[in-house]
Design a protein around this motif. Structure first.
Motif, PDB file in Angstrom:
ATOM      1  N   ASP A   1      77.241  70.022  50.315  1.00  0.00           N
ATOM      2  CA  ASP A   1      78.334  69.403  51.061  1.00  0.00           C
ATOM      3  C   ASP A   1      79.053  70.399  51.971  1.00  0.00           C
ATOM      4  O   ASP A   1      79.713  70.008  52.929  1.00  0.00           O
TER       5      ASP A   1
ATOM      6  N   LEU B   1      78.556  67.906  45.718  1.00  0.00           N
ATOM      7  CA  LEU B   1      79.378  67.219  46.716  1.00  0.00           C
ATOM      8  C   LEU B   1      80.850  67.444  46.374  1.00  0.00           C
ATOM      9  O   LEU B   1      81.193  67.594  45.208  1.00  0.00           O
TER      10      LEU B   1
ATOM     11  N   ALA C   1      79.080  63.896  62.967  1.00  0.00           N
ATOM     12  CA  ALA C   1      78.108  64.318  61.955  1.00  0.00           C
ATOM     13  C   ALA C   1      76.889  64.908  62.669  1.00  0.00           C
ATOM     14  O   ALA C   1      76.620  64.586  63.820  1.00  0.00           O
TER      15      ALA C   1
ATOM     16  N   ASN D   1      79.006  60.400  48.102  1.00  0.00           N
ATOM     17  CA  ASN D   1      77.854  60.422  49.002  1.00  0.00           C
ATOM     18  C   ASN D   1      78.134  59.527  50.212  1.00  0.00           C
ATOM     19  O   ASN D   1      78.403  58.338  50.046  1.00  0.00           O
TER      20      ASN D   1
ATOM     21  N   LEU E   1      68.469  65.177  54.533  1.00  0.00           N
ATOM     22  CA  LEU E   1      69.629  65.858  53.969  1.00  0.00           C
ATOM     23  C   LEU E   1      69.260  67.245  53.445  1.00  0.00           C
ATOM     24  O   LEU E   1      68.092  67.566  53.297  1.00  0.00           O
TER      25      LEU E   1
ATOM     26  N   ASN F   1      65.534  68.011  57.452  1.00  0.00           N
ATOM     27  CA  ASN F   1      65.870  68.965  56.407  1.00  0.00           C
ATOM     28  C   ASN F   1      64.843  70.097  56.275  1.00  0.00           C
ATOM     29  O   ASN F   1      65.183  71.251  56.001  1.00  0.00           O
TER      30      ASN F   1
ATOM     31  N   THR G   1      73.424  69.358  59.768  1.00  0.00           N
ATOM     32  CA  THR G   1      74.269  69.659  58.614  1.00  0.00           C
ATOM     33  C   THR G   1      74.039  68.624  57.517  1.00  0.00           C
ATOM     34  O   THR G   1      73.380  68.894  56.519  1.00  0.00           O
ATOM     35  N   SER G   2      74.562  67.408  57.733  1.00  0.00           N
ATOM     36  CA  SER G   2      74.434  66.377  56.695  1.00  0.00           C
ATOM     37  C   SER G   2      73.176  65.541  56.890  1.00  0.00           C
ATOM     38  O   SER G   2      72.777  64.802  55.994  1.00  0.00           O
TER      39      SER G   2
END
Ligand code: HEM
Length: 736
Positions: free
Chosen positions: A127, A220, A268, A224, A1, A274, A309-310
């Motif tokens: 987010d 966020l 997603a 989550n 993340l 990350n 992204t996420s």
């Protein structure tokens, strides 16, 4: 993340760069008046009239032409951020949803209006990762229409175009959101780190979330996806969803409709870990031109398969660029097993992992098909008995699902705009919803001759100046500019729940309102033009203030603009109006210590902020109202005058004088006693929100203006202006 960044590291960066730091940096607990400076128009490049002018400009737009331009952008993949399946539609829906999803029903802050997603910190929240690119894709459209199309309206319209292009019929599009020009100072939570750092979790052990917060994690918009603080427990996740979406003013059905409708589309993104990504836009070098999350692991030509992204990966549906019921069907008809995304995030997959979804970079290549997935938050909807029942019904009745999603989406993107009179454009739906706080306007409104007659009728009621003024203040000051709800218009002071709020002295109100209602009824009985109670309440305030100034030998006129209407109890959603109840109103020296744990001085600034007041406006109003003696419970605190009920500058002269020695009252929080230094006699009692006008250097500076020998005329002038501003905060018709 996405990498978490500590908030303080931004502060230290500012220090290192030799820029001046605000006093809050050195004295974090000091009073912060910065919010109120945002109510000055100086930072707005279009000038003070932007608000009114924007609406006029917006109405010149040909929305069909704008729609075509947006659609073209949506279907034209750009090499610097290639579109999944050749369509940015789902990406754009996420952008609009995240801009709207910050809305908090408790204090009305957040939401689409102002397009705060353009600025730090929202733009940089984990987010909102990658949404910097979504807005950049839209720049050519924004550039083409300039002043006529705000970012706030463009983002919502883009969401609408995306939904339509992918086969979903929305209720309509409402324009009229002027932009902000600076990052709004909003308390988003106590956290000093952003999601996914564990300490960014803001929900207490027993599932409580401090007022007025709505997001469960700092950074966020809501919850989550992996489950509360990363725990992939669907039952706990459902609790978080109910909490966060409830604070967004969404009920269970609206919540399910939004999530099921939204996750029908798109995917997603978690192609790379990350560690491949740079920081958010605010932490990146100027060469990145305001874009963040730069992926250093992409080698060669970037494709849609490269996006991170996420950190979660995959789509919910096998047809992610069309509106279908696949999300609901897939969720309910499969057995879902907990697993991980390529980057190690918790996500759920089907037992068979059938490859039924297209590849984002090669959507037409059958050899590259992929399995579908669900987040813990999606599984939560299936797991929770109430949410499940709703999903099961919609699986049987897809039209009901489409209708519920259309209504919930409309509410989501329009909810922070206030009443329908603030809606602009040719695509506004006709239907009226109770969350719009509807008001019935008289068919034939009163004119200035009627106002003269009504003034006399009000004076003849025998109500005191104090009663008239406090009633007008109670009605109008319920307005909040954050989401344009409340205010005198609608006459809801006479309705539940407002007529029972402790701050309004309900018992006294019961004796005042019938007299004003009598004025309305006797006038309406003989006149073809009809007056609303709301107008009489505000006019009563003008009559009272003029008389209170006359007692000081000063002749003033308090402008009055007729044209309000009344609402009925049926048109008033009591639960939703409960959220507007002030837990503190410094202007009436009212403070409920039990309420929000917000210290009185913060509550003073917050109230002034929700009334859209500048620092001088707040000062002149508070000081003037003290002499008018309108405190809740008729308390004498801060009424620093020997002539209560006479509008004067006494509050300012007496709070600034060195002839008084102040000390804390024994055994009482937030209460002080003022003694005459010469005689030792006790003269006054006051609270924090009174004494701060002598104690805080910036407020003292403004108080000095009114306490000076040459300050009187200015005081009366400024008081009337600020009072009139508050009375007309909800008169959007006057701004059209
Ligand atoms: C994508 C979380 C509710 C619309 C995503 C992504 C996450 C997420 C993590 C992936 C972002 C990425 O990696 O690109 C959640 C959670 C929700 C929620 C936890 C609530 C429990 C909603 C709602 C909507 C929505 C209410 C709209 C009404 C979308 C869309 C995408 C998406 C369209 C796909 C974006 C794309 O294809 O680029 N969501 N979301 N989501 N979400 Fe949600």
């Amino acid at each position: 993340l996405i990498a978490s960044t500590t908030l303080t590291s931004f502060a230290s960066a500012a220090m290192a760069a030799d820029v001046p730091s605000p006093n809050q940096y050195y004295w974090p607990k000091g009073m912060n008046l910065a919010k109120l400076r945002a109510h000055d128009a100086e930072s707005d490049p279009y000038g003070a009239d932007y608000y009114t002018n924007y609406h006029k400009k917006f109405e010149q737009l040909n929305l069909q032409e704008v729609r075509k331009d947006i659609e073209k952008v949506m279907l034209t993949s750009q090499p610097w951020w290639p579109a999944d399946y050749g369509n940015y539609g789902p990406f754009f829906i996420r952008m609009a949803w995240h801009n709207a999803g910050t809305y908090r029903a408790i204090d009305g802050r957040g939401g689409e209006e102002g397009a705060q997603q353009r600025f730090a910190q929202l733009n940089d929240w984990p987010d909102n990762a990658s949404l910097d690119k979504a807005k950049r894709l839209l720049w050519p459209v924004k550039k083409k229409y300039g002043e006529k199309l705000s970012w706030g309206d463009l983002i919502v319209l883009t969401g609408d175009v995306a939904l339509n292009q992918m086969g979903f019929k929305t209720l309509g599009f409402v324009g009229g959101r002027p932009d902000d020009w600076q990052s709004e100072l909003i308390y988003w939570g106590p956290g000093t780190t952003f999601f996914p750092n564990k300490s960014s979790f803001q929900v207490g052990q027993n599932g409580t979330l401090k007022h007025p917060l709505a997001a469960t994690h700092m950074g966020l918009i809501y919850v989550n996806p992996e489950g509360p603080n990363g725990d992939p427990d669907p039952a706990k996740s459902a609790q978080m969803i109910r909490l966060a979406f409830g604070r967004m003013a969404m009920n269970d059905e609206e919540t399910v409709a939004l999530i099921a409708g939204g996750h029908t589309f798109g995917k997603a993104h978690g192609a790379h870990p990350n560690s491949c990504l740079s920081g958010p836009p605010v932490a990146n070098g100027v060469e990145h031109q305001g874009l963040g999350w730069v992926d250093h692991c992409i080698k060669g030509k970037q494709t849609a398969d490269d996006a991170s992204t996420s950190g979660l990966e995959g789509s919910w549906s096998a047809d992610p660029i069309h509106f279908t019921t696949q999300y609901i069907d897939n969720l309910l008809n499969n057995d879902w097993v907990l697993g991980t995304s390529p980057t190690g995030a918790h996500q759920w997959h089907t037992k068979t992992d059938d490859k039924i979804a297209p590849d984002p970079a090669n959507p037409n290549d059958p050899s590259k098909m992929r399995p579908i997935m669900m987040f813990t938050t999606d599984i939560a909807l299936k797991n929770d008995p109430v949410y499940h029942k709703i999903l099961a019904r919609w699986a049987e009745h897809p039209n009901e699902f489409a209708d519920a999603f259309a209504r919930a989406w409309f509410k989501l993107v329009v909810r922070d705009m206030g009443p329908k009179s603030r809606y602009f454009g040719s695509e506004v739906p006709k239907e009226t919803f109770v969350w719009q706080d509807p008001i019935n306007m008289p068919a034939k409104p009163i004119n200035q001759a009627d106002v003269r007659e009504l003034r006399k009728l009000i004076a003849a009621t025998g109500l005191s100046d104090r009663e008239l003024i406090k009633t007008a203040w109670a009605a109008a000051s319920s307005h909040r500019v954050t989401d344009h709800r409340g205010g005198a218009n609608g006459g809801r002071l006479a309705l539940m729940p407002q007529n029972g709020w402790a701050v309004n002295d309900p018992e006294e109100l019961k004796t005042i309102l019938p007299k004003l209602e009598k004025v309305r009824d006797s006038f309406n009985a003989h006149s073809a033009r009809k007056v609303a109670l709301a107008d009489i309440i505000v006019l009563g305030g003008s009559v009272g203030i003029e008389d209170a100034a006359k007692k000081a030998g000063v002749k003033i006129q308090v402008p009055f603009a007729p044209g309000r209407g009344d609402a009925t109890q049926d048109q008033t959603d009591v639960n939703s109006f409960n959220l507007l109840e002030p837990t503190a109103d410094a202007f009436r020296n009212y403070y409920r210590a039990d309420a929000d744990n917000t210290p009185p001085l913060n509550a003073l600034v917050d109230k002034a902020d929700t009334l859209g007041l500048t620092i001088p406006e707040m000062t002149v109003l508070l000081g003037g109202l003290r002499t008018l003696d309108i405190n809740t419970g008729h308390s004498a605190n801060g009424v620093l005058t020997k002539n209560p009920g006479v509008l004067s500058t006494d509050f300012f002269t007496n709070v600034l004088t060195m002839d008084t020695r102040w000390e804390k009252a024994a055994g009482q929080e937030d209460l002080y006693e003022g003694f005459d230094r010469a005689s030792g006699q006790k003269q006054w009692t006051a609270t924090d929100v009174d004494l701060v006008f002598g104690a805080n250097p910036e407020l003292r500076a403004v108080a000095e203006v009114y306490a000076s020998n040459d300050g009187k005329a200015k005081f009366y002038n400024d008081f009337v202006k600020a009072w009139t501003k508050v009375m007309n905060l909800d008169r959007f018709d006057l701004q059209r």
